[in-house]
Design a protein around this motif. Structure first.
Motif, PDB file in Angstrom:
ATOM      1  N   ARG A   1       0.844  -1.167   0.197  1.00 22.68           N
ATOM      2  CA  ARG A   1      -0.421   0.398   0.425  1.00 22.68           C
ATOM      3  C   ARG A   1       1.090   1.568   0.022  1.00 22.68           C
ATOM      4  NH1 ARG A   1      -0.559   2.736   3.994  1.00 22.68           N
ATOM      5  NH2 ARG A   1      -0.171   0.793   4.993  1.00 22.68           N
ATOM      6  N   ASN A   2       2.065   1.457   1.380  1.00 19.59           N
ATOM      7  CA  ASN A   2       2.728   2.653   1.492  1.00 19.59           C
ATOM      8  C   ASN A   2       3.668   2.599  -0.036  1.00 19.59           C
ATOM      9  OD1 ASN A   2       5.490   3.104   1.473  1.00 19.59           O
ATOM     10  ND2 ASN A   2       4.381   4.551   3.082  1.00 19.59           N
ATOM     11  N   PHE A   3       4.060   1.802  -0.749  1.00 14.43           N
ATOM     12  CA  PHE A   3       4.893   1.221  -2.168  1.00 14.43           C
ATOM     13  C   PHE A   3       3.565   2.420  -3.413  1.00 14.43           C
ATOM     14  CE2 PHE A   3       8.142  -1.339  -4.760  1.00 14.43           C
ATOM     15  CZ  PHE A   3       8.160   0.381  -5.172  1.00 14.43           C
ATOM     16  N   GLN A   4       2.605   1.692  -3.464  1.00 14.06           N
ATOM     17  CA  GLN A   4       1.716   2.319  -4.581  1.00 14.06           C
ATOM     18  C   GLN A   4       1.664   3.687  -4.311  1.00 14.06           C
ATOM     19  OE1 GLN A   4       0.265   0.852  -7.226  1.00 14.06           O
ATOM     20  NE2 GLN A   4      -0.083   2.320  -7.559  1.00 14.06           N
ATOM     21  N   GLU A   5       1.205   4.529  -2.847  1.00 19.06           N
ATOM     22  CA  GLU A   5       1.123   6.124  -2.904  1.00 19.06           C
ATOM     23  C   GLU A   5       1.936   6.619  -3.089  1.00 19.06           C
ATOM     24  OE1 GLU A   5       0.038   5.621   1.388  1.00 19.06           O
ATOM     25  OE2 GLU A   5      -1.611   4.697   1.570  1.00 19.06           O
ATOM     26  N   MET A   6       3.673   6.184  -2.615  1.00 20.25           N
ATOM     27  CA  MET A   6       4.601   6.690  -3.283  1.00 20.25           C
ATOM     28  C   MET A   6       4.415   6.781  -4.536  1.00 20.25           C
ATOM     29  SD  MET A   6       8.136   5.769  -0.062  1.00 20.25           S
ATOM     30  CE  MET A   6       8.601   6.576  -1.213  1.00 20.25           C
ATOM     31  N   ARG A   7       4.240   5.683  -5.495  1.00 21.84           N
ATOM     32  CA  ARG A   7       4.776   5.935  -6.731  1.00 21.84           C
ATOM     33  C   ARG A   7       3.656   6.764  -7.335  1.00 21.84           C
ATOM     34  NH1 ARG A   7       7.251   2.367 -10.946  1.00 21.84           N
ATOM     35  NH2 ARG A   7       8.175   2.289  -9.111  1.00 21.84           N
ATOM     36  N   ASP A   8       2.358   6.918  -6.554  1.00 19.70           N
ATOM     37  CA  ASP A   8       0.999   8.157  -7.257  1.00 19.70           C
ATOM     38  C   ASP A   8       1.206   9.105  -6.793  1.00 19.70           C
ATOM     39  OD1 ASP A   8      -0.486   5.507  -8.196  1.00 19.70           O
ATOM     40  OD2 ASP A   8      -1.673   4.946  -6.500  1.00 19.70           O
TER      41      ASP A   8
ATOM     42  N   ARG B 100       1.637   2.281 -11.684  1.00 16.92           N
ATOM     43  CA  ARG B 100       1.225   0.185 -11.526  1.00 16.92           C
ATOM     44  C   ARG B 100       2.140  -0.349 -10.803  1.00 16.92           C
ATOM     45  NH1 ARG B 100      -3.330  -2.688 -12.254  1.00 16.92           N
ATOM     46  NH2 ARG B 100      -2.802  -5.071 -12.272  1.00 16.92           N
ATOM     47  N   ILE B 101       1.471  -0.540  -9.691  1.00 17.05           N
ATOM     48  CA  ILE B 101       3.022  -1.773  -9.339  1.00 17.05           C
ATOM     49  C   ILE B 101       2.436  -2.784  -9.262  1.00 17.05           C
ATOM     50  CG2 ILE B 101       4.023  -1.834  -6.729  1.00 17.05           C
ATOM     51  CD1 ILE B 101       4.602   0.281  -8.196  1.00 17.05           C
ATOM     52  N   ASP B 102       2.702  -4.122  -9.543  1.00 22.30           N
ATOM     53  CA  ASP B 102       1.943  -5.232 -10.411  1.00 22.30           C
ATOM     54  C   ASP B 102       2.482  -5.805  -8.515  1.00 22.30           C
ATOM     55  OD1 ASP B 102       0.982  -4.424 -12.935  1.00 22.30           O
ATOM     56  OD2 ASP B 102       2.985  -4.879 -13.223  1.00 22.30           O
ATOM     57  N   ARG B 103       1.037  -6.574  -8.631  1.00 23.09           N
ATOM     58  CA  ARG B 103       1.489  -7.935  -7.122  1.00 23.09           C
ATOM     59  C   ARG B 103       2.703  -8.628  -7.595  1.00 23.09           C
ATOM     60  NH1 ARG B 103      -0.708  -6.879  -1.765  1.00 23.09           N
ATOM     61  NH2 ARG B 103      -2.782  -6.239  -2.670  1.00 23.09           N
ATOM     62  N   GLN B 104       3.842  -8.832  -6.611  1.00 23.74           N
ATOM     63  CA  GLN B 104       4.562 -10.008  -7.096  1.00 23.74           C
ATOM     64  C   GLN B 104       3.983 -11.188  -7.019  1.00 23.74           C
ATOM     65  OE1 GLN B 104       7.669  -8.862  -3.976  1.00 23.74           O
ATOM     66  NE2 GLN B 104       8.279  -7.375  -5.717  1.00 23.74           N
ATOM     67  N   ALA B 105       4.694 -12.033  -7.482  1.00 25.27           N
ATOM     68  CA  ALA B 105       4.470 -13.440  -7.293  1.00 25.27           C
ATOM     69  C   ALA B 105       4.763 -13.549  -5.664  1.00 25.27           C
ATOM     70  CB  ALA B 105       5.311 -14.614  -8.152  1.00 25.27           C
ATOM     71  N   LEU B 106       5.955 -13.513  -5.042  1.00 24.99           N
ATOM     72  CA  LEU B 106       5.804 -14.382  -3.509  1.00 24.99           C
ATOM     73  C   LEU B 106       4.731 -13.307  -2.643  1.00 24.99           C
ATOM     74  CD1 LEU B 106       7.861 -13.630  -1.262  1.00 24.99           C
ATOM     75  CD2 LEU B 106       8.657 -11.659  -0.857  1.00 24.99           C
ATOM     76  N   SER B 107       3.662 -11.941  -2.870  1.00 27.11           N
ATOM     77  CA  SER B 107       3.259 -12.504  -2.601  1.00 27.11           C
ATOM     78  C   SER B 107       1.691 -13.444  -2.608  1.00 27.11           C
ATOM     79  CB  SER B 107       2.002 -10.668  -3.506  1.00 27.11           C
ATOM     80  OG  SER B 107       1.477 -11.041  -3.927  1.00 27.11           O
ATOM     81  N   ILE B 108       1.750 -14.258  -3.450  1.00 27.08           N
ATOM     82  CA  ILE B 108       1.127 -15.650  -3.685  1.00 27.08           C
ATOM     83  C   ILE B 108       0.899 -16.239  -2.119  1.00 27.08           C
ATOM     84  CG2 ILE B 108       0.437 -17.781  -4.630  1.00 27.08           C
ATOM     85  CD1 ILE B 108       1.703 -16.762  -7.284  1.00 27.08           C
ATOM     86  N   HIS B 109       2.232 -15.962  -1.262  1.00 24.68           N
ATOM     87  CA  HIS B 109       1.903 -17.401  -0.057  1.00 24.68           C
ATOM     88  C   HIS B 109       1.719 -16.354   1.116  1.00 24.68           C
ATOM     89  CE1 HIS B 109       4.075 -18.397   3.276  1.00 24.68           C
ATOM     90  NE2 HIS B 109       4.088 -19.330   3.681  1.00 24.68           N
ATOM     91  N   PRO B 110       0.604 -16.678   1.966  1.00 28.10           N
ATOM     92  CA  PRO B 110      -0.281 -15.775   2.552  1.00 28.10           C
ATOM     93  C   PRO B 110       0.568 -14.804   3.926  1.00 28.10           C
ATOM     94  CG  PRO B 110      -1.629 -17.712   2.239  1.00 28.10           C
ATOM     95  CD  PRO B 110       0.318 -18.211   1.812  1.00 28.10           C
TER      96      PRO B 110
END
Length: 709
Positions: A296-303, A381-391
């Protein structure tokens, strides 16, 4: 602790009286927070967790046959790693006589007045018995509350800004409805003052950027928070009691970064050169580090950066506030000179762009980087990483940051890095990610930088093998370079490589799922994202291995010079630089090997996916061929009977015989023809909507400029 009927010195008694955590009522902060080798890499380490103590007690009460488990290895094979009876008796006696003022853990290799921070001690930090300083904790809570209040205010402005920016891409139909319906009208842009406050909240002016100054002396340590506008004063002089002054500025690659390091090195003599750890002609240590940031913070900084940097109406006010509070005699002039030399403008957004962390697929593997080699974002846009598949990592984002160290002979160390994420993985990581960036340094359970100061906050340089800036630099770079990991909290969270292993297993499970439309495309994208992330982590690990190997050679050279000059260590029992680098090198090599195996597994799994889908496509082609034959037969029948149906319907119409109907056939064709033409046009536009949308998008400018009007 000694069972009846056994001699106090018997080996059997030594085994069954293995001390549990309750035998140690207090544990030193230095001991639990020191850098050390994990259980998977150090075979000679003894298990001192509370789990080990309870396990031993359970085996004593019940026989192995009673609980259905195989017996443990021979007593003789583990006796050498257990404490003697005399050692345990001394510990129990000391514990019982000093419950009111608990002593530090006994270590035969050190004196009773000091505790040596050693990587060979257990890294676990299960549950601290010693509470934090109440005053420090109260100040931290007050700071978090203040930062959260400010964030809530700016979050409202941010949401309005994003709604306004997104509305510029709304469809034409919604824009037309906006003239008639209030719910479809374009949101209004926040006021100018609100936007200026939002910009400075996420990207502080360079002179107002918070800088940490940590002083370490014999039995003493202090930390001061200053601004970048005061930094030159603090590296030009230091108190007499200070052995090492560490200054950390959260700056990424850019003009301020380059100016700060140049002025710092010019104001003093360089320290001992790391010729092999650095680069030819550049004997300073630098590396890339991984840390976790809130998605969330990463996306906010980019926006905020991508939207506000295109609002030309804000440029004048933001440029004026960049150096308003700058008290340094030469920083502003050096930045302006450097900008002119490089042919760029030293405006607000060019100076703060380095605060943004890098995604794993942005930038190149670092070598020697200049001020023009920082991150240049290309989209919001900040795409979700494959790592985020892990809960566990669902709300986190793995990022990379440059970490550079510059040391001088007068004992001053300057570190520059925008790293402001979570370094230590534990069960409270979601809570750590939610904390404000400017308060993360105070959280020693999340930040490696905050942990390093806390590790020496009580005894200062008393536990250092050598009270030199080179020793502290080695400790710092090895502690930061091996993150992120879950060792500090006793492995109560999945390690990075274990999480990626679970992600690959999930992708394999989806690979065998029944075929669904667009599912293969999503699955291949997840595979490619996973492969890209693992490749970047592997490259960073390779760079770190080269760094530590080079530093190992430099440190051996330092020790040889010290031995020739007969400079004895300040604390012979302390952890040497060689031991510290050996520990870090072991961890990084282990991660590199694990990531390399995962990368091979992911690539092979994706190749198997392609083969499986190829077979499925062949089967679908066979089924489609039989369906095509049926459709061909139906089409032939339709071709024969369609003209007959038309002519019979047309010539069968007799409008004149209908009562009270003066309409003619011309009226019929005007009415039915118009309706048929309208239906054909609508169907055609619907069929070509994607092609027409791409043509419309390609005609628009790539980088829109927003206006406050």
């Amino acid at each position: 602790m000694v069972s009846p009927g056994r001699s106090p010195g018997s080996l059997e008694d030594a085994v069954w009286t293995l001390p549990s955590q309750s035998d140690f009522p207090f544990q030193s902060a230095q001991s639990t927070m020191s850098g050390s080798v994990s259980s998977r890499f150090d075979e000679d380490r003894r298990h001192s967790s509370s789990a080990s103590g309870s396990s031993t007690s359970g085996n004593r009460e019940r026989s192995p046959e009673a609980n259905g488990r195989r017996m443990r290895p021979s007593v003789v094979s583990v006796a050498s790693s257990l404490p003697t009876v005399h050692e345990m008796r001394d510990r129990r006696t000391s514990s019982q006589t000093s419950l009111a003022n608990p002593p530090l853990p006994h270590n035969p290799s050190t004196s009773s007045e000091e505790t040596v921070v050693s990587s060979k001690k257990v890294l676990t930090n299960f549950q601290k018995v010693a509470a934090r300083n109440p005053e420090v904790e109260e100040n931290r809570i007050r700071k978090l509350s203040r930062c959260n209040t400010e964030y809530d205010t700016q979050k409202t402005v941010y949401n309005r800004l994003v709604d306004w920016a997104d509305s510029s891409h709304t469809r034409l139909g919604n824009q037309i409805l906006g003239f008639f319906m209030e719910g479809h009208r374009r949101p209004t842009l926040p006021s100018k003052n609100d936007l200026l406050g939002l910009a400075q909240h996420y990207y502080p002016a360079r002179a107002d950027l918070k800088v940490q100054v940590c002083d370490f002396g014999l039995g003493r340590a202090e930390r001061t928070e200053i601004t970048l506008g005061q930094v030159e004063e603090y590296w030009q002089s230091r108190p007499d009691w200070v052995d090492v002054r560490w200054i950390h500025a959260p700056l990424g690659l850019g003009l301020p970064h380059s100016s700060i390091e140049d002025i710092f090195l010019h104001d003093g003599q360089p320290g001992r050169e790391f010729e092999n750890g650095g680069a030819p002609g550049w004997p300073y240590v630098e590396t890339e580090v991984l840390n976790m940031r809130s998605h969330r913070n990463f996306q906010e900084m980019r926006d905020v950066y991508m939207i506000l940097s295109n609002l030309r109406e804000l440029d004048k006010e933001l440029d004026q506030c960049t150096f308003v509070n700058d008290e340094n005699p030469s920083l502003q002039s050096d930045i302006e000179w450097r900008a002119g030399h490089l042919g760029v403008t030293a405006n607000y957004w060019n100076l703060v762009a380095s605060d943004m962390p890098w995604q794993l697929d942005e930038g190149l593997a670092m070598g020697i980087m200049g001020p023009m080699e920082g991150l240049q974002p290309i989209g919001r846009r900040i795409d979700r990483q494959a790592l985020s598949i892990h809960p566990f990592f669902r709300d986190s984002h793995l990022v990379r940051n440059v970490f550079r160290c510059f040391h001088r002979a007068d004992g001053v160390l300057l570190t520059l890095s925008p790293m402001a994420g979570v370094n230590f993985l534990d069960k409270k990581m979601s809570q750590h990610l939610s904390e404000p960036i400017n308060a993360i340094f105070d959280n020693e359970n999340a930040s490696a930088l905050g942990y390093i100061f806390a590790a020496f906050s009580d005894q200062g340089t008393s536990t250092w093998h050598r009270r030199t800036v080179e020793w502290f630099l080695t400790y710092l770079i090895t502690e930061v370079g091996v993150t992120p990991h879950a060792q500090r909290q006793g492995y109560n969270a999945p390690e990075l490589e274990n999480a990626y292993q679970s992600v690959i297993q999930d992708l394999k499970r989806r690979r065998h799922a029944p075929w669904r439309k667009n599912e293969t495309v999503k699955l291949v994208r997840d595979y490619l994202a996973c492969i890209d992330e693992l490749t970047t982590v592997k490259v960073i690990c390779e760079k770190q291995v080269d760094l530590f190997k080079g530093m190992q050679q430099d440190v051996r050279k330092f020790e040889t010079e010290d031995n020739r000059s007969r400079r004895s260590p300040d604390n012979s029992s302390g952890e040497s630089m060689t031991e510290r680098i050996k520990w870090a090198l072991t961890l990084v090599k282990g991660r590199h090997d694990a990531v390399e195996k995962l990368l091979i597994d992911a690539k092979q799994s994706m190749e198997a996916l392609f083969q499986l889908r190829s077979i499925e496509q062949n089967e679908l082609a066979i089924i489609s061929d039989s369906q095509n034959k049926a459709i061909f037969l139906f089409t032939g029948v339709t071709i024969v009977f369609l003209p007959l149906s038309f002519f019979t319907s047309y010539y069968g119409m007799n409008l004149s015989t209908i009562v009270d109907t003066p309409r003619t056939e011309g009226y019929f064709w005007r009415l039915c023809g118009s309706i048929a033409f309208f239906i054909v046009v609508v169907v055609t536009l619907g069929a070509l909507r994607h092609h027409l949308r791409n043509i419309w998008k390609s005609s628009r400018p790539v980088k829109p400029t927003y206006s406050m009007v």
